[in-house]
Enzyme design. Sequence first.
Site, PDB file in Angstrom:
ATOM      1  CG  LEU A 213      31.868 -66.500  49.625  1.00 49.75           C
ATOM      2  CD1 LEU A 213      32.393 -67.313  48.459  1.00 49.75           C
ATOM      3  CD2 LEU A 213      32.239 -65.016  49.442  1.00 49.75           C
ATOM      4  CG  HIS A 214      28.679 -71.567  53.601  1.00 55.92           C
ATOM      5  ND1 HIS A 214      28.388 -72.010  52.347  1.00 55.92           N
ATOM      6  CD2 HIS A 214      28.775 -72.668  54.369  1.00 55.92           C
ATOM      7  CE1 HIS A 214      28.284 -73.330  52.356  1.00 55.92           C
ATOM      8  NE2 HIS A 214      28.519 -73.764  53.562  1.00 55.92           N
TER       9      HIS A 214
END
Length: 367
Positions: A213-214
């Site tokens: 997740l980024h």
Amino acid sequence: MKIILVAGARPNFMKIAPLIRALDVTPMQPGLSENNISWKLVHTGQHYDYDMSKIFFQELEIPEPDYFLEVGSGTHAEQTAKVMVQFEKVCLEETPDVVLVVGDVNSTLACSITAKKLNIKVAHVEAGLRSGDMAMPEEVNRIVTDSISDYLFVTERNGLENLENEGKLKEKIFFVGHVMIDNLFYQLNRLNSNTFETTPLKEGLGKYLFLTLHRPSNVDDSKVLKRILDALNEIAEKIPIFFPVHPRTKARMEDLGVDLSQNIKVLNPLGFTEALYLWKDAIAVLTDSGGLQEETTSLGVPCITLRENTERPVTVEVGTNTIVGTDTVKLRETVLNIIDGHYKEGQIPEKWDGKAAERIIQILSNI
Ligand code: UD1
């Protein structure tokens, strides 16, 4: 012919490695391929931490860059501008015939504009992808880079159609497959032949999920991030989750101060091999990455994408990908279905056969 290859950020390194291998099949001398293409490698330094950069050079067998521009982080304008100023000096010194950029990061955009302004031809590997979402910095980078590129190397048919619809000349467009998948197959072979010492992380664990997740759209807004993390905490009651955390996400999670379930195994960013070792046997990958949507498709691993759209539709139409956005109900439902063994079977997209880099180098050497 002289080519400058550009790598800047983590997702670039997997794409550069197979190109260098294809260039150096039987090197007459380092940096000069049998196709008489001489090449230099530039690392802009957009990513600079050991576990975001150097470890990939080591694991993917990428040689030391000829130039390291050390631009580092900053706002988009700062980062892009710093790359342009530094890269212009390299171009003036090296006078290449072609600058080859990959992917859609700020370094891709900066180096293609710099080259074009110096009248140097630009080759874009992974051209034609469109999410239709102009709030994504990568979408701007893709559109601008494609609009000034001379050679557009495309990974999937949809990219071909996008470029044709935008009026690009057919003779500039080449459907070659995907260098990222070349790298994946190559590294999977190495992993399977036990050249890599694996950690005991997953031993005895049974079924598990792998999460990355980024994206700014998921992590920069604290309400959205909290909602996603709450849903993941719930899912983790049923199944453990490995979660290597990107520096951007780490900073936002610290600001938010949210407690994660013990069943979410938080890790530092992983090198390529260790990440592959974990996700290839996960029962599903949850991600907002672009590359993982494609890599999971090519290994048949279910992928749930935490984004509202994808610029890589073949992964949904042909592959194992499902787009759930930030709809946490749909996310939970899809994970539960996968745990129960109900999920579509994917197929490998056209030309994702491990030979894209060879095709690209062949085309360039014929020019
Ligand atoms: C960049 C790319 C994105 C890609 C992602 C993969 C752009 C616009 N975005 O996003 O497409 O999916 O890389 O990782 O180019 N940082 C570190 N160490 C590093 C690099 C960054 O701590 O080695 C931190 C910095 O605080 C920085 C933040 O991470 O401000 C974001 O880095 P940046 O390169 O700006 O964007 P990414 O989110 O990594």
